[in-house]
Scaffold this active site. Structure first.
Site, PDB file in Angstrom:
ATOM      1  NE  ARG A   1     -43.220  36.963 -82.933  1.00 44.52           N
ATOM      2  CZ  ARG A   1     -42.147  37.421 -82.312  1.00 44.52           C
ATOM      3  NH1 ARG A   1     -41.945  37.163 -81.037  1.00 44.52           N
ATOM      4  NH2 ARG A   1     -41.240  38.139 -82.943  1.00 44.52           N
TER       5      ARG A   1
ATOM      6  CE1 TYR B   1     -30.739  35.445 -90.350  1.00 45.43           C
ATOM      7  CE2 TYR B   1     -28.435  35.360 -89.721  1.00 45.43           C
ATOM      8  CZ  TYR B   1     -29.614  36.067 -89.848  1.00 45.43           C
ATOM      9  OH  TYR B   1     -29.670  37.382 -89.456  1.00 45.43           O
TER      10      TYR B   1
ATOM     11  N   GLY C   1     -40.269  41.845 -83.589  1.00 46.82           N
ATOM     12  CA  GLY C   1     -38.991  41.194 -83.303  1.00 46.82           C
ATOM     13  C   GLY C   1     -38.063  42.082 -82.492  1.00 46.82           C
ATOM     14  CD  GLN C   2     -32.295  41.418 -80.347  1.00 48.90           C
ATOM     15  OE1 GLN C   2     -31.959  40.896 -81.416  1.00 48.90           O
ATOM     16  NE2 GLN C   2     -31.461  41.565 -79.337  1.00 48.90           N
TER      17      GLN C   2
HETATM   18  N1  SER Z   1     -27.799  37.739 -84.663  1.00 47.73           N
HETATM   19  C1  SER Z   1     -27.941  36.821 -85.744  1.00 47.73           C
HETATM   20  C2  SER Z   1     -27.955  35.429 -85.260  1.00 47.73           C
HETATM   21  O1  SER Z   1     -27.348  35.148 -84.265  1.00 47.73           O
HETATM   22  C3  SER Z   1     -26.826  36.986 -86.719  1.00 47.73           C
HETATM   23  O2  SER Z   1     -27.170  37.972 -87.621  1.00 47.73           O
HETATM   24  O3  SER Z   1     -28.537  34.604 -85.894  1.00 47.73           O
END
Ligand code: SER
Length: 327
Positions: free
Chosen positions: A46, A151, A21-22
């Protein structure tokens, strides 16, 4: 004991989940520089070729407990950076998958830490724990956490699980509430704050950028170098200094899209930004403008290095010098 200043000579190794991931890509790369490639086990669903070339890489779905347990045993893991997650914008499209990965994945890691006596865990929380009823400016550490997104809900729950496992089982889990992260070496995906990375890339390519977040919607952000520095700093801090066991507020820079566009214009001449706010603007509007992080400064010496100009200048110079690793 691992010193954090050079090649790791002790037995136990470091596991990174979500390494492709990033944040995972850059954090794994930095950990490998510090501890030696063989001592940092990159895992993801991945594969990332660059990570697979610089050290061990394993397929790992963190929802598969047996797979997680096997990898921890096989590689003699003593420390975990658990980054595998679905971010905010994608989370709104995949509600159940987001809850499951973000919460059950964390519980699987915390349980392994308890059973196998893993020395230390890092788990990222987010500014997404805050909702519309938290103060927008200089949002304090302790304030109502009533997020609008799945989230955000998963991060609030995760913070409570971390505090619970620390209190009840003594698991040394440490966490920061990251703002939006901006880097150029790895691809972001599924986040609301990813627009800033996209704007920079589009500007450097000289194309027109259509911004999905409103021109005046301010958000807390951070250059990736500072984000990596924060993760390592909190993990290397004396356990007695970690007084917050949910997650620390963390701040660096704050800006709205039009402010980022102005700074980018200074360095690249690029001025082509159109605004077409979509559902990401509503998510962004529910998050703070800026964050009060004095607890992180006080407890483990947090101090960011980059302001918005230094960040844009650094990324512009690096990308135009083609200093981007093969993926
Ligand atoms: N960077 C994240 C998002 O935009 C927030 O923690 O979902």
């Amino acid at each position: 004991m691992r010193t954090g200043t050079g090649i790791n000579t002790e037995q136990k190794n470091i596991l990174v989940t979500g390494a492709s991931g990033q944040l995972g890509y850059e954090l794994t790369s930095r950990l490998r520089q510090r501890h030696g490639g063989d001592h940092v086990i990159a895992t993801d669903i991945r594969e990332n070729h660059s990570l697979a070339d610089s050290g061990p890489f394993e397929y790992l779905d963190v929802l598969d407990r047996k797979q997680l347990e096997d990898i921890i045993e096989k590689h003699d893991i003593g420390e975990i950076y658990h980054l595998a997650a679905i971010l905010s914008a994608r989370g709104e499209r995949e509600i159940e998958a987001t809850w499951k990965l973000n919460t059950d994945g964390l519980l699987n890691v915390l349980n392994q830490a308890r059973i196998k006596e893993i020395k230390r865990i890092f788990w990222p929380s987010s500014i997404a724990v805050f909702g519309p009823d938290a103060p927008r400016e200089q949002t304090p550490q302790n304030t109502p956490l009533n997020p609008n997104t799945v989230y955000g809900i998963s991060k609030v729950a995760g913070e409570q699980w971390c505090a619970y496992y620390h209190r009840r089982f003594g698991v040394d889990v440490r966490s920061v509430r990251y703002p939006g992260l901006i880097g150029y070496k790895s691809e972001p995906g599924g986040g609301t704050t990813d627009y800033a990375v996209d704007m920079l890339r589009t500007a450097i390519n000289g194309q027109t950028f259509v911004c999905p977040v409103g021109r005046n919607t301010r958000l807390p952000m951070m250059y990736m170098e500072d984000a990596v520095k924060a993760s390592i700093a909190i993990m290397e801090a004396d356990p007695n200094h970690i007084r917050i066991r949910t997650s620390y507020n963390l701040a660096s820079i704050s800006f709205a899209p039009h402010e980022l566009a102005r700074v980018i214009q200074q360095y690249t001449g690029f001025r082509n930004v159109d605004y077409a706010p979509d559902e990401r603007d509503a998510i962004a509007a529910s998050w703070p403008d800026s964050i009060d992080d004095h607890e992180a400064q006080r407890d483990w010496g947090w101090n960011p290095d980059y302001d918005i100009k230094e960040m844009v200048q650094t990324i512009h110079q690096a990308v135009t010098a083609a200093d981007v690793p093969d993926k």
